[in-house]
Scaffold this motif. Structure first.
Motif, PDB file in Angstrom:
ATOM      1  N   THR A 235       2.636   8.826  -9.789  1.00 23.90           N
ATOM      2  CA  THR A 235       3.599   9.738 -10.213  1.00 23.90           C
ATOM      3  C   THR A 235       4.036   9.012 -11.563  1.00 23.90           C
ATOM      4  OG1 THR A 235       4.523  10.624  -7.952  1.00 23.90           O
ATOM      5  CG2 THR A 235       5.912  10.476  -9.844  1.00 23.90           C
ATOM      6  N   THR A 236       4.230   7.831 -11.674  1.00 26.99           N
ATOM      7  CA  THR A 236       4.562   7.097 -12.879  1.00 26.99           C
ATOM      8  C   THR A 236       3.579   7.307 -13.820  1.00 26.99           C
ATOM      9  OG1 THR A 236       5.650   5.249 -11.481  1.00 26.99           O
ATOM     10  CG2 THR A 236       4.930   4.761 -13.691  1.00 26.99           C
TER      11      THR A 236
ATOM     12  N   SER B 277       0.745  -1.094   0.007  1.00 27.75           N
ATOM     13  CA  SER B 277       0.016   0.140   0.071  1.00 27.75           C
ATOM     14  C   SER B 277       0.807   1.217   0.185  1.00 27.75           C
ATOM     15  CB  SER B 277      -0.929  -0.085   1.108  1.00 27.75           C
ATOM     16  OG  SER B 277      -0.053   0.096   2.434  1.00 27.75           O
ATOM     17  N   SER B 278       2.235   0.973   0.202  1.00 23.47           N
ATOM     18  CA  SER B 278       3.075   2.408   0.341  1.00 23.47           C
ATOM     19  C   SER B 278       3.268   2.680  -0.783  1.00 23.47           C
ATOM     20  CB  SER B 278       4.371   2.082   1.147  1.00 23.47           C
ATOM     21  OG  SER B 278       4.953   0.913   0.660  1.00 23.47           O
ATOM     22  N   GLY B 279       2.854   1.967  -2.131  1.00 28.26           N
ATOM     23  CA  GLY B 279       3.550   2.204  -3.527  1.00 28.26           C
ATOM     24  C   GLY B 279       2.317   3.353  -4.361  1.00 28.26           C
ATOM     25  N   ARG B 280       1.410   3.932  -3.638  1.00 33.90           N
ATOM     26  CA  ARG B 280       0.697   4.764  -4.173  1.00 33.90           C
ATOM     27  C   ARG B 280       0.999   6.231  -4.725  1.00 33.90           C
ATOM     28  NH1 ARG B 280      -4.329   7.690  -0.828  1.00 33.90           N
ATOM     29  NH2 ARG B 280      -2.700   9.111  -0.006  1.00 33.90           N
ATOM     30  N   THR B 281       2.068   6.587  -4.213  1.00 35.91           N
ATOM     31  CA  THR B 281       2.822   7.679  -4.573  1.00 35.91           C
ATOM     32  C   THR B 281       3.701   7.390  -5.911  1.00 35.91           C
ATOM     33  OG1 THR B 281       2.800   8.757  -2.517  1.00 35.91           O
ATOM     34  CG2 THR B 281       4.175   9.933  -4.245  1.00 35.91           C
ATOM     35  N   VAL B 282       4.174   6.453  -5.763  1.00 36.03           N
ATOM     36  CA  VAL B 282       4.859   6.080  -6.848  1.00 36.03           C
ATOM     37  C   VAL B 282       4.216   5.582  -8.091  1.00 36.03           C
ATOM     38  CG1 VAL B 282       6.395   4.283  -7.909  1.00 36.03           C
ATOM     39  CG2 VAL B 282       6.880   4.944  -5.520  1.00 36.03           C
ATOM     40  N   ALA B 283       2.873   4.900  -8.039  1.00 34.11           N
ATOM     41  CA  ALA B 283       2.054   4.566  -9.002  1.00 34.11           C
ATOM     42  C   ALA B 283       1.533   5.909  -9.682  1.00 34.11           C
ATOM     43  CB  ALA B 283       0.897   3.673  -8.264  1.00 34.11           C
TER      44      ALA B 283
END
Length: 174
Positions: free
Chosen positions: A61-62, A53-59
């Motif tokens: 942004t990508t 769930s910590s990957g929200r910002t990366v997703a």
């Protein structure tokens, strides 16, 4: 509200570039709607695909950077690439500013949008600049932000607009 205002700016940029209905719709979905849905629904998506769930910002942004690169590589007419690239820069700066000082996204986006519309459509829209102080007042009156956070949001909107002006003047973007 910030995402809705960004959607208006992207749609106006597409209309200004004479993209046509379907191209403007694809632009709106790719730049604002899809990243917004991923941002709001990331927990559900992450659980379904076994992602952290910590990957929200990366997703998000990508997706946003991919949309910006597509606009540049497809040579989408002005002012779309400069607008999209400035929004990428603004979102990145907002993420940092919210981490350190909870800068107001509402004020930031309102300030950027008012400056953008005035730049693209002319000084007849300069009256829109009153919206930024009004948003600052409303965010502080509602106790959603302090004055420092509201002013930080306004400065961030001005910096994002500066990114737009700088990007639209780059020869490889035009």
């Amino acid at each position: 509200m910030p995402a809705g205002l960004l959607l208006v700016v992207i749609v106006l940029a597409g209309i200004e570039a004479s993209l046509g209905f379907w191209c403007v719709a694809v632009l709106a979905v790719g730049i604002v709607i899809l990243p917004g849905l991923v941002y709001k629904k990331f927990a559900v998506i992450a659980r379904k695909f076994g992602l952290p769930s910590s990957g929200r910002t990366v997703a998000v942004t990508t997706l946003t950077i991919a949309g910006a690169l597509a606009c540049v590589l497809l040579s989408v007419p002005t002012p779309v690439p400069a607008t999209v690239l400035s929004l990428v820069a603004g979102n990145g700066l907002l993420a940092l500013a919210r981490r350190w000082m909870n800068a107001s996204a509402h004020v930031s986006v309102t300030t950027f949008a008012a400056l953008w519309v005035t730049d693209v459509y002319g000084s007849v829209f300069i009256w829109l600049l009153v919206l930024s102080p009004m948003m600052m007042l409303s965010r502080t009156a509602l106790r959603e932000h302090t004055w420092r956070e509201a002013v930080s949001g306004a400065l961030l909107g001005i910096i994002t607009y500066g990114c737009f002006v700088g990007t639209k003047n780059w020869s490889w973007i035009s």
